[in-house]
Scaffold this active site. Structure first.
Site, short mmCIF file in Angstrom:
data_model
loop_
_atom_site.label_atom_id
_atom_site.label_comp_id
_atom_site.label_asym_id
_atom_site.label_seq_id
_atom_site.Cartn_x
_atom_site.Cartn_y
_atom_site.Cartn_z
N LYS A 142 -23.93 26.65 -11.67
CA LYS A 142 -24.84 25.51 -11.60
C LYS A 142 -26.27 25.97 -11.34
O LYS A 142 -27.20 25.60 -12.07
CB LYS A 142 -24.40 24.55 -10.50
N ASP A 160 -23.29 18.83 -11.63
CA ASP A 160 -23.16 18.45 -10.22
C ASP A 160 -22.29 17.20 -10.14
O ASP A 160 -21.66 16.79 -11.12
CB ASP A 160 -24.53 18.25 -9.58
#
Length: 235
Positions: A142, A160
């Site tokens: 991420k 997310d």
């Protein structure tokens, strides 16, 4: 600077309710680009100057609001303007600066470890390859994808909780087994198969904004949603 919205692939088929995840993904890309125009750098809510600062800010953003991170980073970057300075930092001094972001001890360890890795293995520069980024302390897919898409203008789709939630409600991940629809890596790879490479970063950032403002966790505001005419979960 050319706006990302101007570069977004346009899909001109009749606006009928798409029957496939790929069709819904195409319309989502277009609609969210109209709702949230701008480049990935313009859409990024973390204040920063360059990949090193973005990497540090993204590490700090875990379990913390972007607004809070933006209150802390000016002090952090003033004292530690580059990887060399942060790598040599006293952990207690860093902890004192970032304390209000939460989990400050583990974040301090990640920040100093990240800076040391940049100095020791990458000549003090943030590497653009995801394969290299994920070897750095405190950096997962991420965070690596955030830096790639925002500051390197390279394909990267950060996943997310907002991206997970919105993608599931839009049934973009319907081909995955239920358990994998909550797996950030599996969802990233599934979305990559539908989202053009040049649009992955902005798609993620726009989806996050949409998840915060409209497709909220407890009670989505479907009546106000720009995707409600084709979203399978629209109420």
């Amino acid at each position: 600077m050319t706006s990302t919205a101007a570069k977004v692939t346009r899909y001109r088929e009749p606006v009928a309710k798409p029957r496939t995840a790929k069709g819904r993904a195409r319309l989502t890309v277009e609609r969210l680009a109209e709702r949230y125009p701008g480049t990935a750098k313009e859409l990024c809510a973390l204040d920063h100057d360059g990949p090193f600062q973005l990497l540090a800010a993204t590490i700090l953003s875990a379990q913390c609001t972007d607004a809070r991170v933006n209150m802390v980073t000016p002090v952090l970057f003033a004292k530690y303007p580059d990887p060399e300075a942060l790598a040599a930092a006293n952990p207690e001094d860093v902890e004192a600066i970032i304390r209000t972001t939460g989990f400050f001890r583990s974040k301090t360890k990640s920040l100093i470890g990240m800076a040391a890795a940049l100095v020791d293995r990458f000549d003090g520069a943030v590497p653009p390859r995801l394969e290299d980024l994920v070897t750095i302390p405190g950096v997962g897919r991420k965070t690596g994808n955030v830096v790639r898409s925002v500051d390197f203008d390279l394909p990267g789709l950060p996943v997310d909780t907002h991206v997970l939630r919105v993608s599931k409600r839009l049934a973009l991940t319907e081909a995955l087994p239920p358990a994998q629809q909550a797996d950030a890596v599996k969802v990233e790879l599934e979305l990559n198969s539908m989202i053009p490479a040049a649009e992955r970063g902005t798609f993620s950032l726009r989806t996050i904004l949409h998840g915060r403002e409209t497709c909220v966790a407890r009670k989505p505001r479907c009546a106000d949603c720009t995707l409600n005419d084709f979203c399978p979960s629209a109420q």
